[in-house]
Design a protein around this motif. Sequence first.
Motif, PDB file in Angstrom:
ATOM      1  N   LEU A 172       0.923  -1.093  -0.022  1.00 57.40           N
ATOM      2  CA  LEU A 172       0.014   0.011  -0.025  1.00 57.40           C
ATOM      3  C   LEU A 172       0.878   1.354   0.059  1.00 57.40           C
ATOM      4  O   LEU A 172       0.531   2.230  -0.741  1.00 57.40           O
ATOM      5  CB  LEU A 172      -0.923  -0.289   1.286  1.00 57.40           C
ATOM      6  N   ALA A 173       1.908   1.162   0.845  1.00 57.25           N
ATOM      7  CA  ALA A 173       2.872   2.381   0.879  1.00 57.25           C
ATOM      8  C   ALA A 173       3.528   2.750  -0.335  1.00 57.25           C
ATOM      9  O   ALA A 173       3.431   3.661  -0.959  1.00 57.25           O
ATOM     10  CB  ALA A 173       3.617   2.281   1.936  1.00 57.25           C
ATOM     11  N   ALA A 174       3.988   1.645  -1.067  1.00 56.36           N
ATOM     12  CA  ALA A 174       4.387   1.879  -2.486  1.00 56.36           C
ATOM     13  C   ALA A 174       3.545   2.248  -3.406  1.00 56.36           C
ATOM     14  O   ALA A 174       4.032   3.301  -4.447  1.00 56.36           O
ATOM     15  CB  ALA A 174       5.123   0.367  -2.944  1.00 56.36           C
ATOM     16  N   GLN A 175       2.327   2.104  -3.348  1.00 57.62           N
ATOM     17  CA  GLN A 175       1.284   2.583  -4.341  1.00 57.62           C
ATOM     18  C   GLN A 175       0.996   3.725  -4.325  1.00 57.62           C
ATOM     19  O   GLN A 175       1.044   4.675  -5.123  1.00 57.62           O
ATOM     20  CB  GLN A 175      -0.066   1.544  -3.884  1.00 57.62           C
ATOM     21  N   ILE A 176       1.113   4.274  -2.961  1.00 57.14           N
ATOM     22  CA  ILE A 176       0.637   5.792  -2.508  1.00 57.14           C
ATOM     23  C   ILE A 176       1.734   6.421  -3.017  1.00 57.14           C
ATOM     24  O   ILE A 176       1.682   7.400  -3.752  1.00 57.14           O
ATOM     25  CB  ILE A 176       0.487   5.852  -0.865  1.00 57.14           C
ATOM     26  N   ARG A 177       3.207   6.218  -2.736  1.00 56.28           N
ATOM     27  CA  ARG A 177       4.157   6.809  -3.179  1.00 56.28           C
ATOM     28  C   ARG A 177       4.441   6.874  -4.766  1.00 56.28           C
ATOM     29  O   ARG A 177       4.543   7.967  -5.363  1.00 56.28           O
ATOM     30  CB  ARG A 177       5.585   6.079  -2.669  1.00 56.28           C
ATOM     31  N   ALA A 178       3.925   5.832  -5.381  1.00 54.63           N
ATOM     32  CA  ALA A 178       3.903   5.808  -6.845  1.00 54.63           C
ATOM     33  C   ALA A 178       2.783   6.837  -7.333  1.00 54.63           C
ATOM     34  O   ALA A 178       3.022   7.820  -8.316  1.00 54.63           O
ATOM     35  CB  ALA A 178       3.607   4.497  -7.362  1.00 54.63           C
ATOM     36  N   ALA A 179       1.978   6.680  -6.917  1.00 55.38           N
ATOM     37  CA  ALA A 179       0.633   7.800  -7.156  1.00 55.38           C
ATOM     38  C   ALA A 179       0.943   9.106  -6.914  1.00 55.38           C
ATOM     39  O   ALA A 179       0.863  10.173  -7.659  1.00 55.38           O
ATOM     40  CB  ALA A 179      -0.558   7.575  -6.443  1.00 55.38           C
ATOM     41  N   GLN A 208      -5.322  22.083  -9.960  1.00 53.47           N
ATOM     42  CA  GLN A 208      -3.941  21.758  -8.834  1.00 53.47           C
ATOM     43  C   GLN A 208      -4.322  21.681  -7.391  1.00 53.47           C
ATOM     44  O   GLN A 208      -3.700  21.127  -6.548  1.00 53.47           O
ATOM     45  CB  GLN A 208      -3.265  23.341  -8.966  1.00 53.47           C
ATOM     46  N   ALA A 209      -5.452  22.689  -6.937  1.00 51.55           N
ATOM     47  CA  ALA A 209      -5.837  22.525  -5.857  1.00 51.55           C
ATOM     48  C   ALA A 209      -6.487  21.062  -5.372  1.00 51.55           C
ATOM     49  O   ALA A 209      -6.493  20.358  -4.212  1.00 51.55           O
ATOM     50  CB  ALA A 209      -7.224  23.308  -5.601  1.00 51.55           C
ATOM     51  N   MET A 210      -7.019  20.219  -6.416  1.00 49.31           N
ATOM     52  CA  MET A 210      -7.555  18.916  -6.250  1.00 49.31           C
ATOM     53  C   MET A 210      -6.351  18.016  -5.972  1.00 49.31           C
ATOM     54  O   MET A 210      -6.538  16.908  -5.204  1.00 49.31           O
ATOM     55  CB  MET A 210      -8.393  18.430  -7.291  1.00 49.31           C
ATOM     56  N   ALA A 211      -5.364  18.255  -6.764  1.00 49.65           N
ATOM     57  CA  ALA A 211      -4.079  17.241  -6.984  1.00 49.65           C
ATOM     58  C   ALA A 211      -3.295  17.403  -5.418  1.00 49.65           C
ATOM     59  O   ALA A 211      -3.129  16.543  -4.854  1.00 49.65           O
ATOM     60  CB  ALA A 211      -3.140  17.600  -7.841  1.00 49.65           C
ATOM     61  N   GLN A 212      -3.335  18.821  -5.148  1.00 50.63           N
ATOM     62  CA  GLN A 212      -2.680  19.077  -3.538  1.00 50.63           C
ATOM     63  C   GLN A 212      -3.729  18.540  -2.632  1.00 50.63           C
ATOM     64  O   GLN A 212      -3.041  17.769  -1.698  1.00 50.63           O
ATOM     65  CB  GLN A 212      -2.911  20.647  -3.283  1.00 50.63           C
ATOM     66  N   GLU A 213      -4.971  18.433  -2.615  1.00 55.08           N
ATOM     67  CA  GLU A 213      -5.672  17.826  -1.552  1.00 55.08           C
ATOM     68  C   GLU A 213      -5.321  16.302  -1.701  1.00 55.08           C
ATOM     69  O   GLU A 213      -5.254  15.639  -0.433  1.00 55.08           O
ATOM     70  CB  GLU A 213      -7.320  18.178  -1.594  1.00 55.08           C
ATOM     71  N   ALA A 214      -5.494  15.845  -2.829  1.00 57.21           N
ATOM     72  CA  ALA A 214      -5.113  14.355  -2.839  1.00 57.21           C
ATOM     73  C   ALA A 214      -3.849  14.086  -2.223  1.00 57.21           C
ATOM     74  O   ALA A 214      -3.603  12.898  -1.770  1.00 57.21           O
ATOM     75  CB  ALA A 214      -5.248  13.494  -4.459  1.00 57.21           C
ATOM     76  N   SER A 215      -2.972  14.707  -2.478  1.00 53.69           N
ATOM     77  CA  SER A 215      -1.425  14.529  -1.971  1.00 53.69           C
ATOM     78  C   SER A 215      -1.438  14.576  -0.453  1.00 53.69           C
ATOM     79  O   SER A 215      -1.062  13.858   0.062  1.00 53.69           O
ATOM     80  CB  SER A 215      -0.421  15.635  -2.457  1.00 53.69           C
ATOM     81  N   ARG A 216      -2.343  15.399   0.104  1.00 57.92           N
ATOM     82  CA  ARG A 216      -2.203  15.417   1.391  1.00 57.92           C
ATOM     83  C   ARG A 216      -2.974  14.351   2.227  1.00 57.92           C
ATOM     84  O   ARG A 216      -2.654  13.815   3.217  1.00 57.92           O
ATOM     85  CB  ARG A 216      -3.058  16.858   2.060  1.00 57.92           C
ATOM     86  N   ARG A 217      -4.064  13.993   1.384  1.00 58.75           N
ATOM     87  CA  ARG A 217      -4.747  12.619   1.886  1.00 58.75           C
ATOM     88  C   ARG A 217      -3.689  11.476   1.817  1.00 58.75           C
ATOM     89  O   ARG A 217      -3.794  10.621   2.485  1.00 58.75           O
ATOM     90  CB  ARG A 217      -5.838  12.373   0.754  1.00 58.75           C
ATOM     91  N   ARG A 218      -2.998  11.261   0.620  1.00 59.10           N
ATOM     92  CA  ARG A 218      -1.898  10.271   0.632  1.00 59.10           C
ATOM     93  C   ARG A 218      -0.848  10.494   1.674  1.00 59.10           C
ATOM     94  O   ARG A 218      -0.466   9.374   2.362  1.00 59.10           O
ATOM     95  CB  ARG A 218      -1.277  10.153  -0.700  1.00 59.10           C
ATOM     96  N   ALA A 219      -0.550  11.700   1.998  1.00 56.28           N
ATOM     97  CA  ALA A 219       0.473  11.781   3.117  1.00 56.28           C
ATOM     98  C   ALA A 219       0.063  11.188   4.573  1.00 56.28           C
ATOM     99  O   ALA A 219       0.723  10.747   5.084  1.00 56.28           O
ATOM    100  CB  ALA A 219       0.794  13.342   3.161  1.00 56.28           C
ATOM    101  N   ARG A 220      -1.243  11.670   4.898  1.00 48.82           N
ATOM    102  CA  ARG A 220      -2.046  11.103   6.104  1.00 48.82           C
ATOM    103  C   ARG A 220      -2.217   9.699   6.055  1.00 48.82           C
ATOM    104  O   ARG A 220      -1.715   8.854   7.052  1.00 48.82           O
ATOM    105  CB  ARG A 220      -3.485  11.801   6.091  1.00 48.82           C
TER     106      ARG A 220
END
Length: 113
Positions: free
Chosen positions: A16-23, A53-65
């Motif tokens: 799962l972690a690898a998948q998130i980093r790839a995304a 950009q805003a959506m991508a940043q939100e998705a990125s924050r979600r992935r970081a969490r």
Amino acid sequence: MDTARLEEFRDELQRLAAQIRAADAQTAAERAPVELDQQAVGRLSRMDALQVQAMAQEASRRRARELRRINAALARMDEGEYGYCLECGEEIAARRLELDPAAPLCIKCASGD
Ligand SMILES: [Zn+2]
């Protein structure tokens, strides 16, 4: 929880972690600063770009969490505490961990009872 089972969960968490980093790597370009003075780009498409950009940043924050949850679960594994609720110390049901191997709480504590 026996060792073989534990290793299965570890594999799943690492997958799962690898998948998130790839995304996250794939969408890095979408999160880059939007050019403000590009005349070829009209006002509407600039707003589109800002929205993307805003959506991508939100998705990125979600992935970081999610990555933090996964890393915390892996750390609990190393300390021999994986599979036990952080709040009450009871074992977390196997079925719950199968659905969410990073789950830090048992169903009872997670639902606020
Ligand atoms: Zn609990």
